[in-house]
Each structure stands twice: as C-alpha cells, then as structure tokens.
Design an enzyme around this catalytic site. Structure first.
Site, PDB file in Angstrom:
ATOM      1  N   GLY A   1       0.815  -1.212   0.000  1.00  9.47           N
ATOM      2  CA  GLY A   1       0.000   0.000   0.000  1.00  9.47           C
ATOM      3  C   GLY A   1       0.844   1.255   0.000  1.00  9.47           C
ATOM      4  N   GLU A   2       1.880   1.281   0.826  1.00 12.39           N
ATOM      5  CA  GLU A   2       2.781   2.437   0.867  1.00 12.39           C
ATOM      6  C   GLU A   2       3.584   2.558  -0.432  1.00 12.39           C
ATOM      7  OE1 GLU A   2       1.434   1.464   4.800  1.00 12.39           O
ATOM      8  OE2 GLU A   2       2.406   0.227   3.290  1.00 12.39           O
ATOM      9  N   TYR A   3       3.935   1.410  -1.018  1.00  8.37           N
ATOM     10  CA  TYR A   3       4.622   1.433  -2.309  1.00  8.37           C
ATOM     11  C   TYR A   3       3.762   2.140  -3.357  1.00  8.37           C
ATOM     12  CZ  TYR A   3       5.862  -0.326  -6.949  1.00  8.37           C
ATOM     13  OH  TYR A   3       6.142  -0.416  -8.285  1.00  8.37           O
TER      14      TYR A   3
ATOM     15  N   GLN B   1       1.527   4.238  -2.853  1.00  9.80           N
ATOM     16  CA  GLN B   1       1.431   5.645  -2.469  1.00  9.80           C
ATOM     17  C   GLN B   1       2.664   6.427  -2.916  1.00  9.80           C
ATOM     18  OE1 GLN B   1       0.457   5.961   1.669  1.00  9.80           O
ATOM     19  NE2 GLN B   1      -0.790   7.757   1.293  1.00  9.80           N
ATOM     20  N   GLY B   2       3.816   5.803  -2.815  1.00  4.90           N
ATOM     21  CA  GLY B   2       5.053   6.489  -3.183  1.00  4.90           C
ATOM     22  C   GLY B   2       5.434   6.363  -4.639  1.00  4.90           C
TER      23      GLY B   2
END
Length: 415
Positions: free
Chosen positions: A59-61, A63-64
């Site tokens: 999920g953070e991947y 996002q970034g």
C-alpha cells in the site's frame, strides 16, 4: 526509552528467527533480509548516485510510486534503491523493473543500519507515510543525508504526542522535511515543536488519477458485460459476500455481476460458486465460451481488479463488515457510485466521500438492496453520485508535483 527501544528491536530480531522456523511468512521476512547487502553490492557501486525510497508494504509502495516514477524520469543519472519492510510488499514487487535494486530493509539496529547505509550510501532518503525508524534517521542525519517523509498522516493517539514519546519526537526532528497530507497533521507536529512540515496532500490521488490514462481494456470483461449494466464487488470478505450473493440470487434484472474476493483460496472460491444460483464462471476456468451467457464472474486471481472496475456502473468495496476497508479510490476514480460496509472510521478518503455522498455506507442486506436498486433504476442519480467521486479525486490530486518540486533543491545541490 531509547535504550528500551533498542533492546526491544534486538530482542524482536532474535525472536523472529525462532518463529521463522515454523511460519512461512516470517521465514521470508528473516531469510530475505540476509540477501539485502549482497543485492545492493551487486547493483550499486561507490561512484553511483542513489535515491533511496522505503515503503512498509504494498500500500505504501503504491502511495510512493508517483514520486518514484517522476524522480526516475527527471534524474536518470541516479540509481533507485527501493526497500520494503513487509513480505507482502517485497514478494510482490521483487522482480519489478521500477528500481535498480529492490530488497528488504534490515531491522533498525545500529549495527544493521550502519552496514546498510555503508552499502547503499544514499544521496537522498525518502520514507513513505508511517515509516519512522529512529536509528536509521539518526544515522542519516549524522551522514548529512537529506531525508524526507512523504504523504505522512499523524493522529493524536500516536506516540509522538504522548508524554513518554520524547525519543520518537527526537526521531521526527531528524527529517529534513515532512510532507503531510492535511492541516490536522501539520498542527499536531507544530504542537510538539516540529516546524518543518509542509502540507502537500496524498500522492495516492495522483496514483489513482494515472489509472485513467492507462489502457484498462479487458477482452473478457467486454465480452461478459456485452453492453449490460455491471456491478463489481472488489476485495470482498465473507461478510460482504453474504449480502451480495443474497442480492444476486434474488435479482431478476439484466445485471452482470463480478466478485473479486479478498481471499482467493480454491475452497473459498468454490463456496461462493456453490452459493450462487445463477450462471457463474470462475476467471481461471474461462475458455472461449460465450461469456455473455453468464450472469456472474468470480475473479480468482490478483492484479485485475483495477481494470475490472473500469467496466462497472457501480461498485462495492469490501472489508467494511470485517477487519478493515479496502481501497475505495480505485473504483471512485472511474466516476461511479461506491458502496461500503459500516466500518470505515480512520479511512480518511472514505470518511470524506461518505460525507460528500459519493460513497454510501450500508449496515444491512435490506439497505444494500434498496440502494443497488435505486442506482439501477435512476440513472441520473447514479451519474450524479459518481460525479462526486470524480470531482473529489481531481481536487485532491497534485501532491506528487508539489513534493518533487520541493526536492529539486536537493538534486541541484548534489549536481
């Protein structure tokens, strides 16, 4: 507290090694980290300039990713190092070509931090959302490495804002700059005397906006939908499926249904198939048959859901009756109404879209049936509701450009 933190991290490292002997996911977690330094050494030389981006998980991947892609395009003379904390991120993306090196991040002990940074020698470090590791941040500060936190979100109950959270507040101050999602996060940081926060927004909105620019065509969906009204339920849990299947079995209208369960184990998929009294086909078992003759498709694979949403006239996003709501932005970006369960507190975009009326929360089978029928019968209402979602995402987009423009100063000073 700092001594206790280090003790706990070292203890956790030892415990994980023992637990990994009988747990396959923890085994990946432990074994994967043994390869980190060798992967870096094989791809990065001492002369290379390096952008390091760290994501906790998938999920953070996501996002970034917009920031990563833009930096990669603007600064091709830099190598990209991408690290993950969780196997659920690394194992999915380890063979991706998006970065020059993709590996696990070693645990936050001083020895491992030193070994990692000596090998990677990043010129800039970018952490995503919640990734705040005291030893890494202290070491990066000591090396004068510009370090940033992007798409950060802070809440009152976090340790930074507690009387005993001094060592974590100190960690925050090691960031060169923090790009927060909203005014509330900046206010919280200011309350603990952190003054280097900038409101940039959430890069996820740029990520989902990019979906519209891609080729979302799926031949099987085109043949299946065949110009009919289409309902897509994504990332569903058993609690969601109970409500949806009840409606499917009762429905007499010419509606095509797609269910993409969160769990794709064969036993669970078969339970869904057995519970439906309409003509249903599993994605994995589709041949060259006339898909238009089917009423329901079960997506029993990963990686297709976003494109499937592009064929939906309305969508349901699962998790709101279970452990946690899944991504509502992926269907919302296509300008369609979205239905969710009652548990959406803490999911900012869901809270905001529920307040605006683009996403509707339901608590019962009866409410689900009422709302689904209303969308089918009242096209103007359905389109109006979907437009709320379109407008919301457009208004929230732009965080990536804001962040990258601010980072340009770092690259200018390095060249």
């Amino acid at each position: 507290m700092y001594f206790l933190y280090n003790f706990l991290v070292i203890s956790a490292s030892a415990i994980l090694k023992v637990l990994a002997l009988t747990n396959s996911k923890l085994s990946l977690f432990v074994k994967g980290r043994k390869q980190t330094i060798s992967l870096i050494n094989a791809a990065i030389s001492k002369e290379d300039k390096v952008i390091w981006i760290h994501a906790a998980s998938l999920g953070e991947y996501e996002q970034g990713l917009p920031v990563l892609e833009k930096l990669k395009f603007k600064y091709p003379n830099y190598k990209i190092l991408l690290t993950f904390f969780s196997p659920s991120g690394y194992e999915v993306k380890k063979n991706s070509k998006i970065a020059d090196v993709i590996c696990y991040l070693p645990l936050d002990t001083k020895r491992k931090v030193s070994s990692f940074l000596n090998a990677a020698h990043p010129d800039i470090a970018i952490f995503i959302k919640y990734e705040i590791w005291p030893n890494y941040l202290a070491a990066l500060k000591k090396r004068n490495t510009p370090t940033f936190l992007i798409s950060a979100l802070f809440k009152e109950n976090q340790i930074f804002f507690k009387p005993f959270g001094g060592f974590m507040r100190k960690a925050l101050n090691n960031f060169t700059q923090i790009f927060v999602q909203n005014e509330k996060s900046k206010t919280l940081l200011n309350s603990v005397e952190y003054t280097k926060a900038t409101i940039a927004g959430d890069t996820r909105f740029d990520r989902v906006s990019e979906i519209l620019e891609r080729n979302n065509e799926l031949d099987f969906m085109k043949r299946f939908k065949n110009k009919h009204y289409c309902f897509v339920a994504g990332s569903t849990w058993a609690e969601d499926e109970k409500i949806i299947i009840a409606y499917i079995n009762k429905n007499t209208r010419p509606i095509k249904f797609v269910i993409a369960p969160h769990t794709i184990k064969d036993s669970h998929i078969q339970e869904i198939v057995n519970a439906i009294n309409k003509k249903v086909v599993r994605y994995s078992e589709m041949n060259n048959e006339n898909l238009a003759n089917n009423d329901v498709i079960i997506i029993d694979t990963i990686g297709l859901l976003t494109k499937v949403y592009s064929y939906a006239d309305m969508a349901y996003v699962g998790g709101g009756f279970a452990t946690g709501l899944h991504n509502t932005l992926e269907p919302a970006v296509f300008g369609i109404p979205v239905i969710i369960g009652p548990k959406f507190e803490g999911f900012t975009e869901a809270e905001e879209l529920v307040n605006l009326g683009g996403v509707i929360s339901i608590k019962s089978t009866e409410k689900f049936e009422e709302l689904t029928n209303k969308y089918y019968k009242n096209n103007a209402y359905r389109l109006k509701t979907g437009q709320i979602n379109t407008n919301y995402i457009k208004e929230k987009s732009g965080a990536t450009d804001h962040i990258v423009n601010e980072l340009n100063a770092v690259f200018t000073s390095n060249d």
